[in-house]
Design an enzyme around this catalytic site. Structure first.
Site, short mmCIF file in Angstrom:
data_model
loop_
_atom_site.label_atom_id
_atom_site.label_comp_id
_atom_site.label_asym_id
_atom_site.label_seq_id
_atom_site.Cartn_x
_atom_site.Cartn_y
_atom_site.Cartn_z
CG LEU A 111 -13.45 9.69 12.86
CD1 LEU A 111 -12.69 10.63 12.18
CD2 LEU A 111 -15.03 10.09 13.45
CG ASP A 112 -17.42 4.66 9.39
OD1 ASP A 112 -17.05 4.08 10.09
OD2 ASP A 112 -18.21 5.38 9.19
CE LYS A 113 -9.72 2.16 2.72
NZ LYS A 113 -9.52 0.60 2.87
CG HIS A 195 -21.27 2.38 9.49
ND1 HIS A 195 -20.33 2.80 9.40
CD2 HIS A 195 -21.19 0.77 9.44
CE1 HIS A 195 -19.70 1.48 8.48
NE2 HIS A 195 -19.87 0.84 8.61
#
Length: 476
Positions: A111-113, A195
């Site tokens: 999962l993105d930051k 993304h």
């Protein structure tokens, strides 16, 4: 539950135990077992379905194979934390767990930051691989807040597949919860490109303001978990994930119900599928070719796989000029050589009789669609006293072509008065599975020692896979 699926709570098949412990792939460990390289409590075991528990001492080539307890943790990931095992400068998701739980754990996927929500953390590499595999297309659902007015046109665009620069996203499901200058939606995707969610909305001119994953496959984020909190998965949650990815089947009864849903007719291949007989054909080929001074060529069985009896005879005649018999004489010789083995040394696959009785009791029509000769098919059915369980028995010679052509399966279905979509095929070889799929039927692959090397391909091609009919709960 302590740390997920503790083996002490249940028994496991020996081949699954060894594969889970990374002794080899499922296919490889079956070969190890058959070659007497595995012992349980000091006794050599050759049955791949032998059941073991954590208390048993399992050894491979004399070296003990210890059981590693699998852990499965659900984390509600907060924004600002890296999805990584370690980082020298930034906080990672594993830093949110007690040190005692960081030994061999890793996050499943990324999962993105700045993305929040459901993150599975485990030490089960097989499950992680299956959940992330592009072939599995495991659904992932996100709550998304975007700048812009999302409407039905966008919904249709996402359903058709969005072009995102260097790739086209698979069709996705968009559910509109709120629309306006800032819209709120639920987005379900079936892949995990870098993304991806942000790029999909950018492709339609919108910016993602907030992103939270709320579901992955059968696992949903626990609403009681606050940001940064975690809990161990329940046994039922783990089981559902393992069933979803094909690592573990449902209970025998529920699995049987799932496979048989909507099925009006079951079509069986014979050799290797209904009866354990593939072993004898290599013996026959060696003996027959030896009569003419011809050694068995490497890869011969793969070359003739799926061919009808007549096609096989044609192949032998054209590829081995030293054979003096004509086509009909050759087939008669093979029939004589195989007859005694079929009559006295070939038996039904484990659980097959129980499954046949189940089909008869439930009024499901049955047929044989074999590449063998009609004479030998009758011989084995009579020897095993199972003729009464079949409404139609036919061979590929009757349609003039073997597998992977769909002709034999379509022919048997027609004889049963059934349309292909209502038929379920049982097959043990790749070309047979391709034959059933080409006929427009559902296919259940079955394990067989002869085709161990192709097991992964069989699993990928078929709708279902069973080791034998005991997986449906039938003992005999």
């Amino acid at each position: 539950m302590d740390g997920g699926m503790a083996l002490a709570e249940k028994e496991l098949r020996l081949d699954k135990y060894l594969a889970d412990m990374k002794v080899g792939t499922r296919s490889e460990v079956k070969i190890f077992i058959r070659k007497s390289r595995i012992t349980v409590n000091g006794v050599t075991v050759r049955d791949t379905g032998f059941k073991v528990t954590e208390q048993d001492i399992v050894a491979f080539d004399g070296k003990e194979v210890g059981y590693t307890k699998m852990e499965y943790i659900m984390l509600n990931k907060p924004a600002g934390v890296l999805t990584a095992t370690k980082d020298s400068r930034q906080k990672t998701v594993l830093s949110l767990l007690p040190k005692a739980k960081r030994r061999d754990l890793f996050p499943v996927g990324r999962l993105d930051k700045d993305t929040e929500g459901l993150l599975l953390i485990t030490n089960d590499g097989i499950l992680a691989h299956r959940l992330l595999s592009p072939k599995k297309h495991v659904d992932k659902t996100y709550f998304v807040r975007v700048a812009g007015c999302v409407n039905e046109e966008h919904k249709n665009m996402f359903a058709a597949g969005i072009l995102c620069g260097d790739f086209t996203a698979l069709p996705a499901e968009l559910v509109i919860k709120k629309t306006g200058d800032i819209s709120e939606v639920l987005l379900t995707i079936r892949e995990g490109k870098f993304h991806q969610v942000k790029r999909m909305f950018e492709a339609v001119g919108m910016e993602v303001l907030y992103l939270k994953r709320i579901r992955m496959g059968t696992l949903s984020l626990d609403g009681n978990l606050k940001e940064g909190e975690y809990r161990e998965l329940t046994e039922e949650e783990v089981k559902k994930l393992r069933c979803l990815t094909g690592i573990e089947q449902e209970t025998s009864q529920s699995f049987l119900s799932k496979v048989m849903d909507g099925v009006k007719g079951v079509l069986f291949d014979l050799d290797g599928t209904l009866v354990d007989s593939m072993w004898m054909w290599e013996e026959i080929d060696i003996e027959y070719l030896g009569r003419f001074g011809i050694p068995l060529p490497a890869g011969l069985q793969a070359q003739i796989e799926g061919m009808s009896f007549s096609e096989t005879a044609d192949y032998f005649k054209s590829h081995f000029p030293a054979i003096t018999e004509d086509i009909d004489e050759m087939k008669q010789t093979w029939n004589r050589m195989a007859w005694e083995k079929y009559a006295t040394k070939v038996f039904l696959k484990p659980g097959a009789l129980g499954f046949l009785k189940y089909l008869k009791e439930h009024g499901i029509r049955t047929g044989i669609a074999s590449s063998n000769s009609a004479e030998l098919v009758r011989t084995v059915l009579e020897a095993l006293n199972v003729q009464e369980y079949f409404d139609a028995v036919h061979t590929a010679c009757e349609v003039g072509v073997g597998k992977p052509a769909p002709d034999i399966y379509l022919y048997v279905a027609k004889k049963l008065g059934l349309s292909p979509e209502h038929c379920l095929v049982f097959e043990d070889i790749v070309k047979g599975i391709e034959s059933g799929r080409a006929a427009g039927m559902h296919v259940c692959a079955i394990g067989d020692d002869y085709s161990l090397a192709a097991e992964e391909e069989k699993r990928a091609l078929a709708d279902y896979f069973i080791e034998d009919y005991r997986d449906f709960g039938f003992d005999k």
